[in-house]
Design a protein around this motif. Structure first.
Motif, PDB file in Angstrom:
ATOM      1  N   LYS A   1       0.839  -1.190   0.000  1.00 45.92           N
ATOM      2  CA  LYS A   1       0.000   0.000   0.000  1.00 45.92           C
ATOM      3  C   LYS A   1       0.873   1.239   0.000  1.00 45.92           C
ATOM      4  O   LYS A   1       1.964   1.263   0.572  1.00 45.92           O
ATOM      5  CB  LYS A   1      -0.921   0.029   1.224  1.00 45.92           C
ATOM      6  N   LYS A   2       0.383   2.275  -0.656  1.00 40.34           N
ATOM      7  CA  LYS A   2       1.004   3.589  -0.618  1.00 40.34           C
ATOM      8  C   LYS A   2       0.053   4.522   0.132  1.00 40.34           C
ATOM      9  O   LYS A   2      -1.152   4.535  -0.143  1.00 40.34           O
ATOM     10  CB  LYS A   2       1.258   4.123  -2.024  1.00 40.34           C
ATOM     11  N   TYR A   3       0.612   5.315   1.037  1.00 36.07           N
ATOM     12  CA  TYR A   3      -0.224   6.087   1.943  1.00 36.07           C
ATOM     13  C   TYR A   3      -0.191   7.581   1.611  1.00 36.07           C
ATOM     14  O   TYR A   3       0.855   8.148   1.305  1.00 36.07           O
ATOM     15  CB  TYR A   3       0.218   5.846   3.391  1.00 36.07           C
ATOM     16  N   ASP A   4      -1.372   8.208   1.724  1.00 33.28           N
ATOM     17  CA  ASP A   4      -1.522   9.629   1.441  1.00 33.28           C
ATOM     18  C   ASP A   4      -1.283  10.492   2.682  1.00 33.28           C
ATOM     19  O   ASP A   4      -1.018  11.678   2.586  1.00 33.28           O
ATOM     20  CB  ASP A   4      -2.928   9.914   0.901  1.00 33.28           C
ATOM     21  N   VAL A   5      -1.428   9.878   3.850  1.00 28.49           N
ATOM     22  CA  VAL A   5      -1.155  10.544   5.125  1.00 28.49           C
ATOM     23  C   VAL A   5      -0.346   9.584   5.983  1.00 28.49           C
ATOM     24  O   VAL A   5      -0.738   8.421   6.151  1.00 28.49           O
ATOM     25  CB  VAL A   5      -2.461  10.928   5.862  1.00 28.49           C
ATOM     26  N   ILE A   6       0.774  10.047   6.517  1.00 26.80           N
ATOM     27  CA  ILE A   6       1.580   9.248   7.444  1.00 26.80           C
ATOM     28  C   ILE A   6       1.839  10.088   8.687  1.00 26.80           C
ATOM     29  O   ILE A   6       2.428  11.166   8.609  1.00 26.80           O
ATOM     30  CB  ILE A   6       2.918   8.800   6.825  1.00 26.80           C
ATOM     31  N   VAL A   7       1.354   9.603   9.824  1.00 25.90           N
ATOM     32  CA  VAL A   7       1.584  10.255  11.116  1.00 25.90           C
ATOM     33  C   VAL A   7       2.629   9.442  11.867  1.00 25.90           C
ATOM     34  O   VAL A   7       2.523   8.211  11.962  1.00 25.90           O
ATOM     35  CB  VAL A   7       0.272  10.348  11.928  1.00 25.90           C
ATOM     36  N   ILE A   8       3.636  10.128  12.402  1.00 25.03           N
ATOM     37  CA  ILE A   8       4.771   9.455  13.036  1.00 25.03           C
ATOM     38  C   ILE A   8       4.954  10.014  14.442  1.00 25.03           C
ATOM     39  O   ILE A   8       5.032  11.235  14.632  1.00 25.03           O
ATOM     40  CB  ILE A   8       6.066   9.668  12.218  1.00 25.03           C
ATOM     41  N   ASP A   9       5.025   9.138  15.424  1.00 21.83           N
ATOM     42  CA  ASP A   9       5.248   9.543  16.819  1.00 21.83           C
ATOM     43  C   ASP A   9       6.488   8.811  17.333  1.00 21.83           C
ATOM     44  O   ASP A   9       6.377   7.853  18.100  1.00 21.83           O
ATOM     45  CB  ASP A   9       4.017   9.215  17.663  1.00 21.83           C
ATOM     46  N   PRO A  10       7.678   9.241  16.929  1.00 21.98           N
ATOM     47  CA  PRO A  10       8.889   8.482  17.256  1.00 21.98           C
ATOM     48  C   PRO A  10       9.171   8.450  18.756  1.00 21.98           C
ATOM     49  O   PRO A  10       8.870   9.412  19.472  1.00 21.98           O
ATOM     50  CB  PRO A  10      10.002   9.256  16.525  1.00 21.98           C
TER      51      PRO A  10
ATOM     52  N   ALA B   1       9.971   6.573   2.028  1.00 21.52           N
ATOM     53  CA  ALA B   1       9.851   6.648   0.559  1.00 21.52           C
ATOM     54  C   ALA B   1       9.112   5.440  -0.007  1.00 21.52           C
ATOM     55  O   ALA B   1       8.386   5.558  -1.005  1.00 21.52           O
ATOM     56  CB  ALA B   1      11.243   6.759  -0.061  1.00 21.52           C
ATOM     57  N   ALA B   2       9.280   4.273   0.614  1.00 20.54           N
ATOM     58  CA  ALA B   2       8.617   3.060   0.129  1.00 20.54           C
ATOM     59  C   ALA B   2       7.155   2.998   0.546  1.00 20.54           C
ATOM     60  O   ALA B   2       6.375   2.212  -0.010  1.00 20.54           O
ATOM     61  CB  ALA B   2       9.357   1.826   0.636  1.00 20.54           C
ATOM     62  N   LEU B   3       6.764   3.814   1.524  1.00 18.54           N
ATOM     63  CA  LEU B   3       5.400   3.776   2.050  1.00 18.54           C
ATOM     64  C   LEU B   3       4.539   4.936   1.566  1.00 18.54           C
ATOM     65  O   LEU B   3       3.309   4.844   1.570  1.00 18.54           O
ATOM     66  CB  LEU B   3       5.440   3.796   3.587  1.00 18.54           C
ATOM     67  N   ALA B   4       5.158   6.027   1.168  1.00 16.02           N
ATOM     68  CA  ALA B   4       4.426   7.254   0.860  1.00 16.02           C
ATOM     69  C   ALA B   4       3.973   7.317  -0.588  1.00 16.02           C
ATOM     70  O   ALA B   4       4.737   7.007  -1.509  1.00 16.02           O
ATOM     71  CB  ALA B   4       5.299   8.465   1.182  1.00 16.02           C
ATOM     72  N   ALA B   5       2.736   7.737  -0.788  1.00 15.39           N
ATOM     73  CA  ALA B   5       2.222   8.037  -2.123  1.00 15.39           C
ATOM     74  C   ALA B   5       2.735   9.408  -2.545  1.00 15.39           C
ATOM     75  O   ALA B   5       3.207  10.184  -1.717  1.00 15.39           O
ATOM     76  CB  ALA B   5       0.694   8.019  -2.098  1.00 15.39           C
ATOM     77  N   PRO B   6       2.667   9.736  -3.840  1.00 14.11           N
ATOM     78  CA  PRO B   6       3.046  11.086  -4.260  1.00 14.11           C
ATOM     79  C   PRO B   6       2.247  12.146  -3.507  1.00 14.11           C
ATOM     80  O   PRO B   6       1.049  11.986  -3.281  1.00 14.11           O
ATOM     81  CB  PRO B   6       2.699  11.097  -5.759  1.00 14.11           C
ATOM     82  N   ASP B   7       2.923  13.195  -3.078  1.00 13.47           N
ATOM     83  CA  ASP B   7       2.277  14.299  -2.368  1.00 13.47           C
ATOM     84  C   ASP B   7       1.777  13.901  -0.987  1.00 13.47           C
ATOM     85  O   ASP B   7       0.919  14.567  -0.401  1.00 13.47           O
ATOM     86  CB  ASP B   7       1.114  14.864  -3.196  1.00 13.47           C
TER      87      ASP B   7
ATOM     88  N   GLN C   1      -7.328   2.998  14.648  1.00 13.67           N
ATOM     89  CA  GLN C   1      -8.399   3.873  14.211  1.00 13.67           C
ATOM     90  C   GLN C   1      -9.089   3.267  12.993  1.00 13.67           C
ATOM     91  O   GLN C   1      -8.409   2.702  12.128  1.00 13.67           O
ATOM     92  CB  GLN C   1      -7.864   5.252  13.813  1.00 13.67           C
ATOM     93  N   PRO C   2     -10.404   3.401  12.894  1.00 11.80           N
ATOM     94  CA  PRO C   2     -11.088   2.950  11.677  1.00 11.80           C
ATOM     95  C   PRO C   2     -10.543   3.691  10.455  1.00 11.80           C
ATOM     96  O   PRO C   2     -10.346   4.901  10.470  1.00 11.80           O
ATOM     97  CB  PRO C   2     -12.551   3.330  11.931  1.00 11.80           C
ATOM     98  N   GLY C   3     -10.276   2.943   9.393  1.00 10.95           N
ATOM     99  CA  GLY C   3      -9.790   3.549   8.166  1.00 10.95           C
ATOM    100  C   GLY C   3      -8.293   3.744   8.112  1.00 10.95           C
ATOM    101  O   GLY C   3      -7.780   4.252   7.116  1.00 10.95           O
ATOM    102  N   TRP C   4      -7.565   3.361   9.155  1.00 15.52           N
ATOM    103  CA  TRP C   4      -6.121   3.555   9.218  1.00 15.52           C
ATOM    104  C   TRP C   4      -5.392   2.217   9.311  1.00 15.52           C
ATOM    105  O   TRP C   4      -5.912   1.236   9.838  1.00 15.52           O
ATOM    106  CB  TRP C   4      -5.741   4.387  10.434  1.00 15.52           C
ATOM    107  N   THR C   5      -4.152   2.216   8.811  1.00 17.56           N
ATOM    108  CA  THR C   5      -3.200   1.144   9.102  1.00 17.56           C
ATOM    109  C   THR C   5      -2.279   1.659  10.203  1.00 17.56           C
ATOM    110  O   THR C   5      -1.834   2.807  10.153  1.00 17.56           O
ATOM    111  CB  THR C   5      -2.364   0.778   7.863  1.00 17.56           C
ATOM    112  N   SER C   6      -2.011   0.845  11.206  1.00 18.38           N
ATOM    113  CA  SER C   6      -1.192   1.261  12.341  1.00 18.38           C
ATOM    114  C   SER C   6      -0.071   0.255  12.558  1.00 18.38           C
ATOM    115  O   SER C   6      -0.276  -0.953  12.443  1.00 18.38           O
ATOM    116  CB  SER C   6      -2.044   1.374  13.610  1.00 18.38           C
ATOM    117  N   TRP C   7       1.112   0.780  12.877  1.00 18.47           N
ATOM    118  CA  TRP C   7       2.261  -0.093  13.144  1.00 18.47           C
ATOM    119  C   TRP C   7       2.970   0.364  14.417  1.00 18.47           C
ATOM    120  O   TRP C   7       3.063   1.557  14.701  1.00 18.47           O
ATOM    121  CB  TRP C   7       3.271  -0.055  11.993  1.00 18.47           C
TER     122      TRP C   7
END
Length: 478
Positions: free
Chosen positions: A286-295, A322-328, A452-458
């Motif tokens: 999957k390519k993601y349009d929004v990526i939220v990161i909480d390091p 780069a491997a996870l993000a969709a353009p923009d 969250q509904p509609g999200w992939t979480s890792w």
């Protein structure tokens, strides 16, 4: 809806309402044809997962629902809601001086005055609230030398620049919250002390991820990339730790790990692993349009407490964005108030990921009466955290984005909320990001501790706040 009020300054957010809008309901059939017991599932009575960012004009959660009648049996619904006491932040952790309280007006303070105040030996201890419920422990802290290092001076200078923005924006949103009744004026003199909340549930998820490293190596070509939850079979623990687990139904499910039960909301997916086992997420294709990161940022207090593992800046840079993000793709990174980390994200991390920094937002933490949970000028901890927003630089041009009716990302916005009493349970960003992304986008959260509904979480604690121990039964119907 999780957004209670939206003003030019930002958003007043109801975190608890967002959790409970997922509508967790355990549906258990007491009798059915053939006498075969159906596996319990959790049904969302009002959640329609047609969009990651559903449009709604109400901040009320879904209704209780109704018992489902069957021609040859009965179904009992038991609705679960997140325990309200975790959000019962009724008083500041440290009370500010009366003239520094939010509703008393904005005090003009210079950098020199903040510096002088911060060099004091102890924070102000506020008014005793009875018994041991004061910050008497602050008296026991060692005396602090008055010489600031460069990092502390940088932090004070940064705080001075954004201080007025934080104060005035929070005040406007709090005033709206008081008018609407979402927030409530304190009925007694403002005091400080511990907010009473039940303890956390120790699930041992991070330790389980460490144990998973001992599992035999899996051949990617022979192993499915996705484990789909259904009502017919239980989920082997190795499957939950070796591939992305997906709940693509309109019902939430229960998974069991090491004898502990976790609620999985509808239309969600997750990977439980540490950073050395990210390959299943890449195999998910999957390519993601929004990526939220909480390091898990490295700092002295984390090292001393050993509360959770941390990553170095170098390790964070190795995350394969780069491997996870969709353009923009819109990238949102939570950052501590250390200037070292803020500069790292803007000057090293985002350029390394080909991300252009667009804005800084601030999560401001308040009590139920609308006061900051800590004095705004507190030296050791601030009542706010920072988010850095940027977009992956690619082929999508600004003109094309405008033609899609997407607003540009504004700078210096506030997300104001009553924080959860559980450590590092961040507020949801789904609703506040809705106007800046297209509908039905793919969303990913890295280092997540809830779903969250509609999200992939890792993350290695991705199910932490999904544990049934954090929920309570609201009502039974049969």
């Amino acid at each position: 809806m999780s957004v209670v009020h939206r003003l030019s300054a930002g958003w007043l957010v109801d975190h608890l309402s967002f959790i409970n809008q997922c509508g967790y309901e355990i549906c258990d059939s007491l009798a059915n044809p053939g006498g075969v017991a159906l596996r319990p599932s959790v049904t969302s009575s009002e959640y329609h997962a047609t969009s990651t960012f559903p449009a709604t004009s109400s901040r009320d959660g879904p209704g209780l629902g109704h018992a489902v009648g069957e021609t040859e049996g009965k179904t009992v619904k038991t609705r679960y809601v997140f325990r309200e006491e975790f959000f019962d932040i009724s008083k500041p952790h440290i009370a500010a001086a009366p003239e520094q309280q939010l509703l008393q007006g904005y005090p003009e303070v210079s950098f020199a005055e903040i510096k002088a105040s911060s060099s004091a030996e102890e924070p102000r201890e506020g008014t005793k609230s009875g018994g041991d419920d004061s910050v008497a422990g602050a008296r026991k802290k060692r005396k602090r030398k008055c010489v600031f290092n460069q990092g502390e001076l940088d932090a004070l200078e940064y705080h001075t620049k954004i201080r007025k923005l934080i104060w005035e924006g929070t005040l406007h949103l709090v005033q709206e919250g008081l008018k609407s009744g979402f927030l409530h004026h304190a009925t007694t003199e403002l005091s400080c002390g511990k907010n009473v909340a039940p303890g956390h549930v120790d699930c041992g998820l991070a330790e389980l991820c460490e144990m998973a490293k001992q599992f035999p190596a899996v051949n990617d070509s022979d192993h499915p990339a996705v484990h789909v939850l259904d009502d017919e079979t239980s989920s082997p623990e190795q499957d939950l730790l070796s591939c992305v687990t997906e709940n693509n139904s309109n019902c939430a499910k229960i998974v069991v790990l090491m004898g502990q039960k976790y609620l999985v909301p509808p239309k969600s997916s997750f990977l439980l692993s540490d950073i050395s086992r990210l390959q299943p997420l890449l195999n998910y294709k999957k390519k993601y349009d929004v990526i939220v990161i909480d390091p898990p940022w490295e700092n002295k207090s984390v090292k001393r407490s050993n509360r959770y593992s941390h990553l170095s800046s170098w390790q964070i840079k190795q995350i394969p964005v780069a491997a996870l993000a969709a353009p923009d793709c819109l990238i949102v990174t939570w950052v501590t108030n250390r200037q070292k980390h803020l500069r790292f994200v803007k000057d090293e991390l985002y350029p390394h990921w080909s991300v252009k920094t667009l804005a800084e937002w601030y999560w401001v933490k308040i009590t139920r009466s609308g006061e900051f949970v800590l004095p705004l000028d507190s030296f050791h901890k601030k009542p706010y955290e920072v988010l850095i927003l940027g977009r992956v630089q690619g082929s999508v041009k600004e003109a094309q984005r405008k033609s899609e009716d997407l607003l540009p990302i504004p700078d210096h916005k506030l997300i104001v909320s009553i924080p959860c009493g559980l450590h590092s349970h961040k507020p949801p960003l789904t609703a506040v990001l809705a106007e800046f992304v297209k509908p039905d986008v793919e969303c990913l959260e890295l280092f997540a501790r809830n779903l969250q509904p509609g999200w992939t979480s890792w993350g290695n604690e991705v199910l932490k706040f999904q544990h049934v121990g954090y929920f309570t039964v609201l009502r039974n119907e049969n």
